[in-house]
Design a protein around this motif. Structure first.
Motif, PDB file in Angstrom:
ATOM      1  N   ASP A  52      38.506  51.282  47.803  1.00  0.00           N
ATOM      2  CA  ASP A  52      39.218  50.024  47.536  1.00  0.00           C
ATOM      3  C   ASP A  52      40.497  50.403  46.810  1.00  0.00           C
ATOM      4  O   ASP A  52      40.475  51.211  45.891  1.00  0.00           O
ATOM      5  N   ASP A 103      42.110  48.575  44.899  1.00  0.00           N
ATOM      6  CA  ASP A 103      42.219  47.894  43.612  1.00  0.00           C
ATOM      7  C   ASP A 103      41.333  48.596  42.576  1.00  0.00           C
ATOM      8  O   ASP A 103      40.109  48.497  42.654  1.00  0.00           O
ATOM      9  N   ARG A 111      41.169  41.667  31.112  1.00  0.00           N
ATOM     10  CA  ARG A 111      42.318  42.327  31.727  1.00  0.00           C
ATOM     11  C   ARG A 111      42.591  41.739  33.128  1.00  0.00           C
ATOM     12  O   ARG A 111      43.721  41.407  33.468  1.00  0.00           O
ATOM     13  N   ASP A 112      41.529  41.559  33.925  1.00  0.00           N
ATOM     14  CA  ASP A 112      41.716  41.061  35.291  1.00  0.00           C
ATOM     15  C   ASP A 112      42.141  39.599  35.315  1.00  0.00           C
ATOM     16  O   ASP A 112      42.893  39.170  36.192  1.00  0.00           O
ATOM     17  N   ARG A 131      30.473  49.779  37.631  1.00  0.00           N
ATOM     18  CA  ARG A 131      29.686  49.262  36.516  1.00  0.00           C
ATOM     19  C   ARG A 131      28.445  48.527  37.031  1.00  0.00           C
ATOM     20  O   ARG A 131      27.338  48.738  36.544  1.00  0.00           O
ATOM     21  N   LEU A 132      28.633  47.695  38.062  1.00  0.00           N
ATOM     22  CA  LEU A 132      27.515  46.924  38.601  1.00  0.00           C
ATOM     23  C   LEU A 132      26.450  47.837  39.205  1.00  0.00           C
ATOM     24  O   LEU A 132      25.251  47.680  38.953  1.00  0.00           O
ATOM     25  N   THR A 185      24.267  49.622  36.788  1.00  0.00           N
ATOM     26  CA  THR A 185      23.151  48.902  36.167  1.00  0.00           C
ATOM     27  C   THR A 185      21.850  49.104  36.934  1.00  0.00           C
ATOM     28  O   THR A 185      20.769  48.828  36.407  1.00  0.00           O
ATOM     29  N   ASP A 201      26.210  39.409  43.153  1.00  0.00           N
ATOM     30  CA  ASP A 201      25.793  40.788  42.851  1.00  0.00           C
ATOM     31  C   ASP A 201      24.540  41.178  43.619  1.00  0.00           C
ATOM     32  O   ASP A 201      24.439  42.283  44.136  1.00  0.00           O
ATOM     33  N   ASP A 251      28.836  39.773  36.488  1.00  0.00           N
ATOM     34  CA  ASP A 251      27.473  40.043  36.971  1.00  0.00           C
ATOM     35  C   ASP A 251      26.907  41.285  36.290  1.00  0.00           C
ATOM     36  O   ASP A 251      25.759  41.291  35.828  1.00  0.00           O
ATOM     37  N   ALA A 252      27.715  42.337  36.210  1.00  0.00           N
ATOM     38  CA  ALA A 252      27.279  43.593  35.584  1.00  0.00           C
ATOM     39  C   ALA A 252      26.927  43.341  34.122  1.00  0.00           C
ATOM     40  O   ALA A 252      25.907  43.830  33.611  1.00  0.00           O
ATOM     41  N   LYS A 294      34.714  38.706  49.116  1.00  0.00           N
ATOM     42  CA  LYS A 294      34.970  38.690  47.669  1.00  0.00           C
ATOM     43  C   LYS A 294      35.327  37.274  47.228  1.00  0.00           C
ATOM     44  O   LYS A 294      36.086  36.613  47.926  1.00  0.00           O
ATOM     45  N   PRO A 295      34.915  36.773  46.112  1.00  0.00           N
ATOM     46  CA  PRO A 295      33.904  37.432  45.250  1.00  0.00           C
ATOM     47  C   PRO A 295      32.503  37.171  45.798  1.00  0.00           C
ATOM     48  O   PRO A 295      32.200  36.068  46.206  1.00  0.00           O
ATOM     49  N   PHE A 296      31.660  38.212  45.786  1.00  0.00           N
ATOM     50  CA  PHE A 296      30.307  38.115  46.371  1.00  0.00           C
ATOM     51  C   PHE A 296      29.280  38.031  45.243  1.00  0.00           C
ATOM     52  O   PHE A 296      29.585  38.302  44.077  1.00  0.00           O
ATOM     53  N   SER A 343      40.585  47.931  39.560  1.00  0.00           N
ATOM     54  CA  SER A 343      39.706  47.024  38.817  1.00  0.00           C
ATOM     55  C   SER A 343      38.417  46.796  39.584  1.00  0.00           C
ATOM     56  O   SER A 343      37.321  46.765  39.013  1.00  0.00           O
ATOM     57  N   MET A 344      38.568  46.592  40.881  1.00  0.00           N
ATOM     58  CA  MET A 344      37.398  46.329  41.724  1.00  0.00           C
ATOM     59  C   MET A 344      36.502  47.563  41.749  1.00  0.00           C
ATOM     60  O   MET A 344      35.265  47.446  41.658  1.00  0.00           O
ATOM     61  N   ALA A 369      37.658  38.550  42.048  1.00  0.00           N
ATOM     62  CA  ALA A 369      36.449  39.220  42.539  1.00  0.00           C
ATOM     63  C   ALA A 369      35.985  40.258  41.525  1.00  0.00           C
ATOM     64  O   ALA A 369      34.782  40.393  41.247  1.00  0.00           O
ATOM     65  N   ALA A 370      36.951  40.974  40.952  1.00  0.00           N
ATOM     66  CA  ALA A 370      36.602  41.987  39.946  1.00  0.00           C
ATOM     67  C   ALA A 370      35.997  41.321  38.713  1.00  0.00           C
ATOM     68  O   ALA A 370      35.016  41.822  38.133  1.00  0.00           O
ATOM     69  N   THR A 425      32.417  40.339  39.507  1.00  0.00           N
ATOM     70  CA  THR A 425      31.540  41.514  39.574  1.00  0.00           C
ATOM     71  C   THR A 425      31.258  42.072  38.173  1.00  0.00           C
ATOM     72  O   THR A 425      30.117  42.417  37.841  1.00  0.00           O
ATOM     73  N   ASN A 426      32.321  42.132  37.345  1.00  0.00           N
ATOM     74  CA  ASN A 426      32.123  42.585  35.967  1.00  0.00           C
ATOM     75  C   ASN A 426      31.214  41.635  35.195  1.00  0.00           C
ATOM     76  O   ASN A 426      30.379  42.073  34.395  1.00  0.00           O
ATOM     77  N   GLU A 443      36.235  49.843  39.502  1.00  0.00           N
ATOM     78  CA  GLU A 443      35.617  49.967  38.184  1.00  0.00           C
ATOM     79  C   GLU A 443      34.449  48.997  38.040  1.00  0.00           C
ATOM     80  O   GLU A 443      33.353  49.364  37.599  1.00  0.00           O
ATOM     81  N   ALA A 444      34.694  47.740  38.454  1.00  0.00           N
ATOM     82  CA  ALA A 444      33.656  46.715  38.346  1.00  0.00           C
ATOM     83  C   ALA A 444      32.458  47.076  39.215  1.00  0.00           C
ATOM     84  O   ALA A 444      31.297  46.902  38.795  1.00  0.00           O
ATOM     85  N   LEU A 445      32.730  47.589  40.417  1.00  0.00           N
ATOM     86  CA  LEU A 445      31.636  47.982  41.317  1.00  0.00           C
ATOM     87  C   LEU A 445      30.843  49.125  40.715  1.00  0.00           C
ATOM     88  O   LEU A 445      29.601  49.145  40.782  1.00  0.00           O
ATOM     89  N   GLU A 499      29.005  49.853  27.285  1.00  0.00           N
ATOM     90  CA  GLU A 499      29.247  49.523  28.695  1.00  0.00           C
ATOM     91  C   GLU A 499      29.522  48.020  28.840  1.00  0.00           C
ATOM     92  O   GLU A 499      30.401  47.599  29.573  1.00  0.00           O
TER      93      GLU A 499
END
Lengths: 208, 597
Positions: A12, A14, B416-417, A23-24, A27, A110, B391-392, A106-108, A16-17, B384-385, B388-389, A19-21, B406
């Motif tokens: 991706d 992006d 930030r986003d 992190r998710l 978990t 989790d 959700d995490a 997006k956004p989906f 940020s995306m 979207a970010a 997702t964050n 990074e977020a992925l 974390e």
């Protein structure tokens, strides 16, 4: 949840995306490796472990769908979960027809992503297992002599030792010896198991 | 017989003498008087018995034919006149004797100065028994009249040949104004005149109905039609719709305003695509309304299918009070052809215009769709970010031993986003505002002229009466040429669209530019005034809101974008309802102060 050895590749543009992925997926104990472009992924030697690809459709340069096409001919193949900020139906259909595991907008949710990724990794693991098994059978078959392969081909088609001896113009005792040798080399405990191995290897039927 | 005939008058005379002897004297006087009258007549008078023997000739007879009473009495024609003449005289006498009624003959006589023609009235004399016993003749010399008639005939023939061969127009009209003669050159001249009228009508008028009415009127005027009408087929080619009617009827809503194809003579012309000519309307079996034709004196009808490359674009009918010559019919066919070509071209132009309008609309929509897709993508990425964050985050917090660092990282990313999403929105707004980098000194008058050059078709297509009042001495403004052109174009388009449904008044559009100083600040004003539907005062605030529109197919972005462009130039854009109809949209931009660094 899944094996600690598995890994999720993310492409991706992006950060940020990505990074977020990461992190998710973290978990649920999944490791990730992030790429900003399709070319970056293609230029990297991927670790030989159960894995899948989370791929954005819109990318600078080679698009997500282009990358899917490239990877279809790659060895080893890799299951893909698509994510996009605006997908349309034709795009989705194209991706799914080409073998994508899932196509998420997006956004989906989790749960949707995690399930899709898990499914993709399981699929890859199964495929890897199958590929490894086949490779082992090939190795065993490679270790057979020419004569042993001839005898194996005749055995799996149901010929008796006497018939094989007549076919090959040798004695029944010699055939018996070859037979014992090849059963040992192929690690087959019965003729039935040998037949399955031959099928797995896709051996051609004996010429008549 | 002879005796009886001869004795008849004598008997009668003796009867009368016997019965009324006292009137004998006056009777004789009467005879003398009658003889006197006969002798003084300019006609040739004679009396013959049944055998053809002369009983009496008057003095004019004696004089003209050079015979004396004494010479001719008791003689027959063949003893006095040449044999052929004598035979003709006798034959005519016999006809009268046989028929027993007065008859008229032309008899030729040879006289001193040659052959003469006499018109002779011959009549039978009948006795008491009802028998014809004599014939009388009263002849008048018509030689001169005959000659005059012959001369007239020859002269008429002469002029007819001259007229028909002449290239000039010769028309003859009788005292009641009816056309009695038209030479072929007239037809070609009328054809040329009417075709020219048709061309002018198509070039100068906008609505097809007005054009065709002008065509029909020209046909009536120049071809002396009683009635000329033009129909055009409807969309599905099922019905002919009356578009023009000139002459006896000018009403378009009458009984034949809509004629199904194939019905009546008009519908037949459309169906069969053949010319129809009826030169004897009153006796034609296919004319249903003969009373009308009789009352109006309509004698001939010609109907023409209006065809262009085998496709029917209309029907023209022509009603005349005189019969139609081949030349006239051909001239009318040529006129019909000109009208057909005009209609086809007009239709093609209309189709082209609506395609252009559709194209412009689609292009605008495509631009908007592209822009919104791009904005959507830019905004969706950070959102979207964030999701997702988030959700995490929830998953991390749900764990028995939450990973605090974390989780904190996730929240930091979310913030930030979210800021990034705000930045995207700000960037889109900045995009609409435009930056200062492209700004150059500009003449707003020139920008208006440039835009006007882009829209002549829009102006003409909507029948807009455009007035411009552009000052020449405008100070320059500093600005983005394309942005300001967009604003002017947008205001013009809005004004034109606001007048789209205006039918009861002139669609006036006034665009003006002038100096507009506010205190010490020099500025330039551009105003676009329409006579359209206008707006309610209450909606004034909404006008410039994005996505506000009163137009059925409008996007509601035009005025909002226009105003942000003007604001980014340090100017202002506002709208006011007009005193009469419509609204005025105007903007002011500050003049460029070149001396400032």
């Amino acid at each position: 949840v899944s094996g600690a050895d598995s890994i999720v590749f993310i492409v991706d543009d992006d950060p940020s995306m990505c990074e977020a992925l990461t992190r998710l997926l973290g978990t649920v104990g999944l490791k990730t490796q992030v790429f900003k472009t399709a070319h970056e992924l293609l230029g990297t030697k991927r670790p030989d472990t159960p894995s899948c690809l989370v791929l954005d459709v819109r990318l600078p340069g080679l698009s997500g769908l282009d990358l899917q096409r490239e990877l279809a001919n790659a060895d080893p193949p890799i299951p893909i979960v698509f994510i996009t900020a605006h997908g349309d139906i034709p795009m989705t259909v194209q991706a799914m027809k080409a073998g994508a595991v899932e196509f998420l907008t997006k956004p989906f949710r989790d749960q949707q992503l995690l399930e899709a990724v898990q499914q993709a990794i399981d699929r890859d693991r199964a495929a890897r297992h199958q590929r490894a098994e086949l490779a082992e059978l090939r190795r065993r078959y490679e270790s057979l002599t020419q004569r042993e392969r001839q005898v194996m081909t005749l055995v799996v088609t149901g010929s008796l030792n006497k018939q094989i001896a007549a076919e090959l113009g040798t004695s029944e005792a010699t055939v018996k010896a070859h037979r014992a040798q090849l059963m040992r080399k192929m690690e087959a405990e019965s003729v039935a198991q040998l037949v399955r191995i031959a099928e797995g290897l896709g051996l051609p039927p004996p010429r008549r | 017989v002879t005796h009886r005939q001869q004795s008849g008058p004598n008997d009668r005379r003796s009867d009368g003498a016997r019965q009324k002897s006292d009137v004998r004297q006056p009777k004789r006087a009467e005879e003398a008087l009658a003889r006197e009258i006969l002798n003084n007549s300019a006609n040739l008078i004679s009396l013959k018995d049944a055998e053809g023997r002369y009983l009496f000739v008057n003095r004019q007879f004696e004089k003209t034919l050079h015979v004396r009473q004494e010479q001719i009495r008791g003689k027959k024609d063949d003893e006095i006149f040449p044999p052929e003449q004598a035979a003709a005289f006798r034959a005519n006498d016999l006809q009268v004797l046989h028929a027993g009624v007065p008859m008229e003959f032309e008899e030729a006589t040879l006289q001193d100065d040659g052959a003469h023609t006499c018109l002779v009235q011959k009549f039978p004399l009948i006795n008491a028994e009802g028998k014809v016993y004599a014939t009388g003749g009263i002849g008048s010399d018509i030689t001169e009249r005959k000659r005059a008639e012959q001369a007239l005939r020859e002269s008429e023939e002469h002029y007819r040949l001259l007229c028909e061969g002449a290239a000039d127009v010769v028309i003859s009209i009788n005292e009641s104004g009816q056309l009695v003669f038209v030479n072929p050159a007239t037809d070609s001249a009328r054809q040329a005149v009417v075709r020219a009228d048709v061309g002018v009508a198509f070039a100068t008028k906008d609505s097809l109905r007005a054009i065709l009415q002008a065509c029909a009127e020209s046909v009536v005027r120049h071809f002396e039609a009683a009635l000329a009408r033009i129909w055009t087929p409807d969309k599905d080619h099922d019905v002919l719709e009356l578009q023009a009617s000139a002459g006896l009827h000018t009403d378009l809503d009458g009984p034949h305003s809509r004629v199904p194809v194939g019905f009546l003579n008009i519908g037949q012309i459309a169906k069969e695509r053949k010319r129809l000519v009826i030169n004897d309307v009153v006796n034609d079996p296919w004319i249903p309304d003969k009373a009308w034709a009789r009352n109006e004196g309509v004698m001939a009808i010609a109907g023409y299918p209006l065809l262009v490359r085998d496709s029917l674009v209309g029907v023209m009918t022509f009603f005349s009070k005189s019969s139609l010559s081949t030349e006239t019919l051909d001239a009318l066919a040529s006129v019909a052809d000109a009208i057909a070509q005009g209609i086809a071209q007009k239709r093609a132009e209309e189709a082209w215009q609506s395609r252009q309008a559709e194209l412009a609309r689609v292009a605008r929509l495509a631009t908007m769709a592209e822009l919104s897709a791009s904005i959507a993508h830019e905004v969706t990425q950070p959102l979207a970010a964030i999701v997702t964050n988030g959700d995490a985050c929830l998953r991390l917090l749900a764990s028995d031993r939450p990973n605090v660092s974390e989780t904190r990282g996730a929240v930091a990313s979310i913030i930030r986003d979210a800021r990034r999403a705000v930045d995207v929105v700000a960037r889109v707004r900045a995009l609409l505002k435009k930056s200062d980098v492209d700004r150059t000194p500009l003449d707003l008058g020139q920008i208006v002229r440039d835009v006007l050059a882009l829209v002549p078709r829009e102006v003409a297509g909507h029948r807009i009466v455009l007035q411009t009042s552009l000052a020449d001495d405008l100070p320059p403004v500093l600005g983005d040429r394309i942005g300001l052109q967009q604003v002017v174009l947008n205001l013009l388009t809005n004004a034109i669209e606001a007048m789209r449904d205006v039918a009861e008044r002139r669609r006036e559009l006034v665009i003006s530019s002038r100096r507009y100083d506010v205190g010490p600040d020099v500025g330039v004003l551009v105003a676009v005034q329409d006579a359209g539907v206008g707006f309610e005062r209450g909606s004034l605030d909404q006008l410039f809101e994005p996505l506000y529109t009163t137009k059925p197919d409008g996007l509601g972005m035009g005025l909002s974008i226009s105003r942000s462009i003007i604001l980014s130039h340090g100017g202002r854009l506002w709208a006011t309802p007009n005193a009469g109809y419509g609204a005025t949209f105007q903007f002011v931009l500050p003049a460029w102060k070149s001396q400032r660094p």
